[in-house]
Design a protein around this motif. Structure first.
Motif: not given
Length: 684
Positions: A340-346
């Motif tokens: 999994e990879l968690t990141a901001d919408r930008a």
């Protein structure tokens, strides 16, 4: 416990057990009364005195005795004799004995049961008409302006207006209170207009605050005043940990960026200020290991995040060597893909992010807006790295001091370039991975094996135990999924990308430049790494071919980053305002000189008169040209003959030469002056 305990009665133990076994009687386990479970520090002195007094009245009857020893056939006579001895009514002794036995036969049974006092949630009755509270005084004299008796109308108005404060429609409680007075407690004039405030007929500020706090819960007010975003981010209770549900290394990566608090300069020219860099960090959620790093000038966006992900998914030895840091692969053993990879919408909420997910098989987690707490681990890494690098106090640091008027601008102190700052960040990451202590994430198995609680040790332990099936892909898949690409034109000189010319063996073998120049223009897609202008590839089938800079540009741009080359070409291609002004002045002068020459030629032509005919004007051009050539040749021969006058660099020779040149043409004079100056130079 009943309100008025009665005399206990005796029952045979065998009969009681029989009834319990037959379910005729159920055992009810009662907890001690609330007022009894208190420490001595919580009990007032008056209450202690009352407890001790009551205890002293029955102490002689019950101390060191079983209730059966007291409840005999002579119980009444014993109580009467004990009451007469103390000089009290025997009813007092009965009441204290029954209370003592019903509340567990402890001394604290005689504490005050104040938990039953009052009516919880019920308003006090004010039927007496007496206004509660201390009477206000002014200069020692009681004033008439005091709190009023609140009825339901006043309370409803207060609750309504206090809601404006809760919903942030009013800035402060005082503003809200004044709004209420203006709305409900001002008189109405005969013409219908609003008059002044009616004195002594409105609640005071203390009543407004008290009633409002009674009606609205404190947390409800806090959430309303600060907003749901701040509540969820900073104020809500924490019900878990950031790594909850993570089973091992590479299960979940978190990526985020920040603008570093330091100004940098350009490597080519240290006087070029390039602003503050953008630092991207990729962190493993399970071990707190920083698995990827990118320092650039672009972001936050997908273009900036992709380089950090590419760094996280590739070995780090060559990357560190690029910035002058020598490491072993075991010091930064991170080149795996996460589950999994968690990141901001930008960064990842785009078509490019979806392409990356489909190509590499990584699940994307996009938290809601304004919720950095969903990736709290990577957010806290920036603070730790700032402490390791101590960015605030390096030359060009933003927060080195509170800038005041007259202080030196910290931008003028910038001395670090992008590579030097990246080198500092790499060293800080290596120190973080090796020495940061995180004992709170150790498991029982790690403690049993004596694992040192650092990210590097926890990462290695998890990898050795195969807690997560880590995935490694080919360089071609990474380039397709992460590296940026651009369509580039094939020119006569080669493949043109960002102002730099590239070539490769395939392009030279198949004559791409010649075909694109002489026939239809050809284009090719180039994948590139912004960390180095030399890392460019083209895709041929399933393989990537490396491009090389043409030799005459290689020495000029080799070793620089893409941003630096783009800045260099952009800056050097610009013309300064002074240069533009000088060029404009010279162009105006040149145009004026040309106009003067043309005007002079027109005047001479006018003196010469017009030709007899057009045919006569154009006839015998060759003969006229030969005559002009002969005249020009004789003049030049005469000038060359006069060169013998110059025999030494003496002032007399120069003067005679100057005298002769007065009769020569302007071009001949200039030529003669050049020969004279050369003759004056000493022979080697």
């Amino acid at each position: 416990m009943t309100a008025n305990p009665k005399k206990p009665w005796l029952i045979d133990a065998a009969s009681l057990c029989s009834e319990i076994d037959s379910a005729l009687v159920a055992v009810n386990v009662e907890s001690p009364a609330d007022f009894m479970i208190r420490t001595d520090a919580e009990i007032s002195e008056r209450e202690k005195l009352s407890r001790d007094k009551n205890w002293s009245l029955i102490r002689a009857l019950v101390e060191n005795k079983n209730p059966l020893d007291v409840l005999t056939s002579t119980f009444g006579a014993d109580v009467k004799r004990h009451a007469e001895l103390l000089g009290i009514d025997r009813k007092v002794v009965y009441r204290l004995l029954y209370r003592y036995w019903s509340l567990g036969q402890v001394k604290n049974a005689f504490l005050w049961n104040t938990s039953k006092c009052g009516g919880r949630g019920k308003s006090k009755s004010r039927e007496s008409g007496i206004v509660p509270g201390r009477k206000p005084k002014y200069l020692g004299v009681v004033t008439e302006d005091r709190a009023i008796m609140l009825d339901k109308v006043h309370v409803s108005r207060i609750n309504l207006c206090y809601g404006r404060f809760v919903s942030r429609k009013c800035g402060t409680l005082n503003d809200c209170y004044l709004w209420m007075l203006n709305k409900f407690y001002c008189s109405v004039n005969s013409d219908g207009t609003k008059g002044d405030l009616v004195r002594g007929a409105h609640p005071n500020l203390d009543q407004f605050k008290y009633q409002g706090k009674k009606f609205y819960d404190d947390l409800y007010v806090l959430k309303g005043r600060r907003g749901n975003k701040n509540w969820n981010k900073d104020l809500r209770p924490l019900v878990g940990i950031a790594s909850q549900g993570v089973t091992g290394p590479c299960h979940r990566y978190e990526i985020d960026s920040t603008v570093a608090d330091v100004y940098l300069v350009h490597r080519i020219n240290r006087n070029w200020l390039i602003g503050r860099p953008v630092v991207y960090v990729v962190v493993d959620n399970y071990s707190r290991m920083i698995v990827g790093l990118h320092v650039g000038l672009e972001g936050p966006s997908w273009n900036g995040a992709r380089h950090a992900l590419y760094n996280a998914y590739t070995p780090k030895v060559d990357f560190c060597a690029r910035y002058g840091v020598t490491i072993e692969s075991s010091e930064w053993p991170c080149f795996h893909l996460p589950v999994e990879l968690t990141a901001d919408r930008a960064e990842l909420l785009s078509n490019a992010g979806e392409t990356m997910s489909n190509t590499l098989g990584t699940i994307l987690n996009i938290p809601p807006p304004y919720r950095p707490d969903w990736k709290a681990i990577v957010e806290s890494r920036f603070r730790l790295l700032n402490n390791k690098v101590d960015i605030r106090f390096v030359p060009g640091g933003v927060d080195a001091r509170r800038q005041e008027r007259g202080d030196r601008d910290y931008q003028l102190d910038a001395i670090l370039d992008l590579d030097e700052f990246t080198q500092m960040m790499i060293s800080a990451v290596l120190h973080h991975n090796k020495h940061l202590r995180v004992p709170h994430i150790l498991t029982k198995e790690m403690v049993r094996e004596g694992i040192e609680p650092t990210p590097l040790n926890i990462w290695n332990w998890g990898m050795n135990h195969n807690m997560v099936h880590s995935k490694v892909v080919t360089p071609s898949e990474l380039k397709i999924a992460l590296l940026p690409s651009q369509e580039c034109r094939i020119t006569r000189a080669g493949i043109q990308f960002k102002g730099v010319i590239y070539t490769c063996e395939l392009a030279e073998r198949e004559n791409w430049a010649a075909r694109s120049h002489n026939f239809s223009t050809k284009y090719v897609r180039v994948w590139y790494d912004p960390n180095s202008i030399e890392n460019c590839w083209i895709k041929v089938g399933a393989e990537f071919l490396s491009l090389t800079i043409v030799p005459y540009l290689s020495k000029k741009f080799a070793g620089y980053r893409l941003e630096e080359v783009v800045d260099f070409l952009s800056i050097t291609g610009q013309q300064s305002p002074d240069s533009k002004h000088d060029e404009l002045i010279d162009s105006v002068r040149l145009k004026g000189l040309h106009n003067e020459i043309i005007d002079g030629a027109k005047a001479k032509k006018k003196v010469a008169g017009s030709p007899t005919s057009k045919a006569d004007h154009k006839s015998n051009k060759q003969q006229k040209r030969s005559t002009e050539v002969a005249v020009e040749r004789n003049a030049e021969t005469a000038e060359l003959g006069r060169l013998h006058l110059v025999k030494s660099p003496s002032a007399r020779s120069i003067e005679s030469t100057n005298a002769v040149t007065e009769h020569l043409s302007t071009r001949s004079a200039a030529f003669l002056k050049l020969v004279v100056s050369e003759s004056q130079e000493p022979n080697p």
